[in-house]
Design a protein around this motif. Sequence first.
Motif, PDB file in Angstrom:
ATOM      1  N   LYS A 105      -7.279   6.634  -5.880  1.00  0.00           N
ATOM      2  CA  LYS A 105      -8.065   5.992  -4.472  1.00  0.00           C
ATOM      3  C   LYS A 105      -8.865   5.112  -5.043  1.00  0.00           C
ATOM      4  CE  LYS A 105     -12.114   7.463  -2.078  1.00  0.00           C
ATOM      5  NZ  LYS A 105     -11.414   7.059  -0.780  1.00  0.00           N
ATOM      6  N   GLY A 106      -9.324   3.703  -4.435  1.00  0.00           N
ATOM      7  CA  GLY A 106      -9.507   2.892  -4.621  1.00  0.00           C
ATOM      8  C   GLY A 106      -8.716   1.469  -5.266  1.00  0.00           C
ATOM      9  N   ARG A 107      -8.053   1.673  -5.846  1.00  0.00           N
ATOM     10  CA  ARG A 107      -6.896   0.910  -6.594  1.00  0.00           C
ATOM     11  C   ARG A 107      -6.406  -0.400  -5.488  1.00  0.00           C
ATOM     12  NH1 ARG A 107      -1.634   1.597 -10.775  1.00  0.00           N
ATOM     13  NH2 ARG A 107      -1.196  -0.201 -11.426  1.00  0.00           N
ATOM     14  N   PHE A 108      -6.182  -0.287  -4.296  1.00  0.00           N
ATOM     15  CA  PHE A 108      -5.141  -1.199  -4.282  1.00  0.00           C
ATOM     16  C   PHE A 108      -6.565  -2.329  -3.636  1.00  0.00           C
ATOM     17  CE2 PHE A 108      -4.567  -3.135   0.168  1.00  0.00           C
ATOM     18  CZ  PHE A 108      -3.088  -3.254   0.304  1.00  0.00           C
ATOM     19  N   GLU A 109      -7.808  -1.942  -3.425  1.00  0.00           N
ATOM     20  CA  GLU A 109      -8.999  -3.115  -2.949  1.00  0.00           C
ATOM     21  C   GLU A 109      -9.541  -3.647  -4.285  1.00  0.00           C
ATOM     22  OE1 GLU A 109      -8.489  -0.198   0.329  1.00  0.00           O
ATOM     23  OE2 GLU A 109      -8.423   0.168  -1.468  1.00  0.00           O
ATOM     24  N   ARG A 110      -9.483  -3.077  -5.393  1.00  0.00           N
ATOM     25  CA  ARG A 110      -9.510  -3.716  -6.947  1.00  0.00           C
ATOM     26  C   ARG A 110      -8.809  -4.209  -7.504  1.00  0.00           C
ATOM     27  NH1 ARG A 110      -9.208   1.098  -9.475  1.00  0.00           N
ATOM     28  NH2 ARG A 110      -7.548   0.725 -10.393  1.00  0.00           N
ATOM     29  N   GLU A 111      -7.771  -3.626  -7.019  1.00  0.00           N
ATOM     30  CA  GLU A 111      -6.536  -5.091  -7.715  1.00  0.00           C
ATOM     31  C   GLU A 111      -6.639  -6.499  -6.134  1.00  0.00           C
ATOM     32  OE1 GLU A 111      -2.676  -4.103  -7.837  1.00  0.00           O
ATOM     33  OE2 GLU A 111      -3.111  -2.505  -9.475  1.00  0.00           O
ATOM     34  N   ILE A 112      -6.978  -5.936  -5.277  1.00  0.00           N
ATOM     35  CA  ILE A 112      -7.274  -7.636  -4.429  1.00  0.00           C
ATOM     36  C   ILE A 112      -8.640  -8.202  -5.168  1.00  0.00           C
ATOM     37  CG2 ILE A 112      -8.150  -8.506  -2.233  1.00  0.00           C
ATOM     38  CD1 ILE A 112      -6.685  -6.311  -1.269  1.00  0.00           C
ATOM     39  N   VAL A 113      -9.317  -7.779  -5.547  1.00  0.00           N
ATOM     40  CA  VAL A 113     -10.638  -8.376  -6.348  1.00  0.00           C
ATOM     41  C   VAL A 113     -10.509  -8.973  -7.606  1.00  0.00           C
ATOM     42  CG1 VAL A 113     -13.173  -7.815  -7.218  1.00  0.00           C
ATOM     43  CG2 VAL A 113     -12.419  -6.591  -4.701  1.00  0.00           C
ATOM     44  N   GLU A 114      -9.501  -8.005  -8.790  1.00  0.00           N
ATOM     45  CA  GLU A 114      -9.128  -8.798  -9.572  1.00  0.00           C
ATOM     46  C   GLU A 114      -8.244  -9.688  -9.637  1.00  0.00           C
ATOM     47  OE1 GLU A 114      -6.364  -5.335 -11.634  1.00  0.00           O
ATOM     48  OE2 GLU A 114      -8.694  -4.481 -12.251  1.00  0.00           O
ATOM     49  N   LYS A 115      -7.621  -9.949  -7.974  1.00  0.00           N
ATOM     50  CA  LYS A 115      -6.434 -11.175  -7.826  1.00  0.00           C
ATOM     51  C   LYS A 115      -7.898 -12.499  -8.026  1.00  0.00           C
ATOM     52  CE  LYS A 115      -3.761 -12.963  -4.312  1.00  0.00           C
ATOM     53  NZ  LYS A 115      -3.021 -13.287  -3.181  1.00  0.00           N
ATOM     54  N   PHE A 116      -8.951 -11.618  -6.708  1.00  0.00           N
ATOM     55  CA  PHE A 116      -9.316 -13.017  -6.707  1.00  0.00           C
ATOM     56  C   PHE A 116      -9.965 -13.875  -7.837  1.00  0.00           C
ATOM     57  CE2 PHE A 116     -13.737 -14.586  -5.189  1.00  0.00           C
ATOM     58  CZ  PHE A 116     -13.230 -14.998  -3.898  1.00  0.00           C
ATOM     59  N   ARG A 117     -10.374 -12.798  -8.554  1.00  0.00           N
ATOM     60  CA  ARG A 117     -11.202 -13.333  -9.352  1.00  0.00           C
ATOM     61  C   ARG A 117      -9.838 -14.236 -10.961  1.00  0.00           C
ATOM     62  NH1 ARG A 117     -16.571 -11.489 -10.778  1.00  0.00           N
ATOM     63  NH2 ARG A 117     -17.176 -10.026  -9.240  1.00  0.00           N
ATOM     64  N   ALA A 118      -8.466 -14.155 -10.622  1.00  0.00           N
ATOM     65  CA  ALA A 118      -7.889 -14.827 -11.395  1.00  0.00           C
ATOM     66  C   ALA A 118      -7.613 -15.704 -10.866  1.00  0.00           C
ATOM     67  CB  ALA A 118      -6.876 -13.454 -11.884  1.00  0.00           C
ATOM     68  N   PRO A 135       1.038  -1.231  -0.096  1.00  0.00           N
ATOM     69  CA  PRO A 135       0.217  -0.242   0.042  1.00  0.00           C
ATOM     70  C   PRO A 135       0.628   1.115   0.256  1.00  0.00           C
ATOM     71  CG  PRO A 135       0.264  -1.233   2.607  1.00  0.00           C
ATOM     72  CD  PRO A 135       1.056  -2.062   0.887  1.00  0.00           C
ATOM     73  N   GLU A 136       1.870   1.054   0.331  1.00  0.00           N
ATOM     74  CA  GLU A 136       2.836   2.722   0.214  1.00  0.00           C
ATOM     75  C   GLU A 136       3.178   2.790  -1.177  1.00  0.00           C
ATOM     76  OE1 GLU A 136       5.993   3.200   3.206  1.00  0.00           O
ATOM     77  OE2 GLU A 136       4.653   2.045   4.629  1.00  0.00           O
ATOM     78  N   ASN A 137       3.418   1.758  -2.210  1.00  0.00           N
ATOM     79  CA  ASN A 137       3.563   2.679  -3.622  1.00  0.00           C
ATOM     80  C   ASN A 137       3.014   3.395  -4.083  1.00  0.00           C
ATOM     81  OD1 ASN A 137       3.948   1.777  -6.290  1.00  0.00           O
ATOM     82  ND2 ASN A 137       4.578  -0.353  -5.826  1.00  0.00           N
ATOM     83  N   PRO A 138       3.653   3.946  -4.815  1.00  0.00           N
ATOM     84  CA  PRO A 138       2.764   5.223  -5.218  1.00  0.00           C
ATOM     85  C   PRO A 138       1.910   4.946  -6.054  1.00  0.00           C
ATOM     86  CG  PRO A 138       5.567   5.081  -5.306  1.00  0.00           C
ATOM     87  CD  PRO A 138       5.357   4.297  -5.132  1.00  0.00           C
ATOM     88  N   ILE A 139       1.682   3.722  -6.278  1.00  0.00           N
ATOM     89  CA  ILE A 139       0.828   3.407  -7.127  1.00  0.00           C
ATOM     90  C   ILE A 139      -0.326   3.754  -6.662  1.00  0.00           C
ATOM     91  CG2 ILE A 139       2.359   1.835  -9.073  1.00  0.00           C
ATOM     92  CD1 ILE A 139       1.146  -0.313  -8.236  1.00  0.00           C
ATOM     93  N   TYR A 140      -0.773   3.109  -5.755  1.00  0.00           N
ATOM     94  CA  TYR A 140      -2.107   3.064  -5.113  1.00  0.00           C
ATOM     95  C   TYR A 140      -2.218   4.060  -4.165  1.00  0.00           C
ATOM     96  CZ  TYR A 140      -0.887  -1.762  -5.476  1.00  0.00           C
ATOM     97  OH  TYR A 140      -0.984  -2.471  -5.987  1.00  0.00           O
TER      98      TYR A 140
END
Length: 481
Positions: free
Chosen positions: A427-440, A419-424
């Motif tokens: 807003k909402g990207r961190f949570e969105r990527e977890i969902v994308e990972k789950f779906r993958a 979460p400290e990575n500047p890409i996050y």
Amino acid sequence: MNVHHAITEISGPTITEQLTDFIMDCEYSTVPDEVIQRFRMFILDYLGVALTGSYSRSSEIIAQVVEELGGKETATVVGRSYKANAALGALVNGTTGHAVEMDDDHRTSVLHPAVAVVPAAMAAAELVGAKGDKLIEGVICGYELMCRIGDAFLGTMYDEGFHPTGACGVFGAAAAAGKILGLDRDQMVAALGIAGTQAAGLEEWKTDGSWIKRLHPGKSAEAGILSVLLAKNGYTGPSTIIEGVHGFLKAFSFERKWDVNMILDGLGTEYRGYGTSFKPYAGCRFYHQVIDATLALTSEHKIDAASVKDAKVRVYRTAYQTLCTPKSRRYRPTSVVDAQFSIPFSVAASIIHGPVMPVHYSEEAIHDPAVLDLCARVEGIPDDEYEKGYPARFPTEVTINTYDGRSVTAYRDLPSGDPENPIYEEKGRFEREIVEKFRALLGYLPDYADRTDTMVSRLSALGPQDDVTELLSLFTPAGRA
């Protein structure tokens, strides 16, 4: 930084008592909304990884052993058609969740909170028919204790031969289960004392790539449940279990150095567990920034496996020692674990396959001639200057040299998923990527495909209205969308 040593006299509340006060005060209704949502995503992430891990051979073995042991059927076992008693259910679920090396990771404490905390919280919630809000409360408390106690060792517990997830996990599991089961203050102090004496987890798995690392969080989850049930029935445990002269910090520290302030600073106002990372790739977290840099180079410069002459990976020494040695097993993995902890193998696999997933570390995949051929051309280089940045950062430089004369380099020190990575900052990207990972991950599990949307929607809104047992049934063969 104030480095402390064991003390013989305790004045004022002990560390365990102060941590217990935090547990007593933590309430779903007063935790900030963004923290609640982050922990919903941590639970979602754990369940996706655990369901994937349930297909591993090591998971099949422990699930079979627990089923044969029998007992009171209260706890859902992820990916299985039977239930177990609370302690053994937590044991299986913790072990299963660590099998594919995609469970979450707290960078500075160098441990994996979900696989110790969530299974204990799940088992406790099912024991008393708790709702989703109580599950979240328990998970928040568990992460907080586990990460804070891990932080006190300043990233050096590995140097003493202990696995922080196994050693610190008992406190997180006990905190989670104790919160959900409604222990009073004295019982919670005792439960943490009982948990501390069960702390374990040796790093000797590195010697031959065996499975014992996967067992560590499972044993922590089991110990947490046992500790809480014992304390609830009057069993006693020392309130000085953490800082006492014979306590946890002394027993598990490297060169008997630790920082107590890392446990207590900001307790109750700063949610240390909120800073936990998720893993976008399979394999050891220590090399995820290596994969980030490798993928960036291959994409930006249009490099494919056939064009790679060699690659050089300069990393902090801790990562080099764990992930580049011994060369006999890091370049020619003899087990899935060997490959999961190999920088050369994982760089080669990511060049050939892109983002590496559990399928790229199967028994068949680790013997792929194309990956092994490229693996032989990946050189790890230890850097003592980079080591000074660890564990606050994971400094890494990847250079790829091609047959047509190009030499391209990328530097990374914070992996994606952190979460400290500047890409996050988006807003909402961190949570969105977890969902994308789950779906993958669920995309590899056709038996659960029709439930994926329901799983995501239910867990994304987890709260007081949700029955935990009903929700967890979605992650078993008999569950229905």
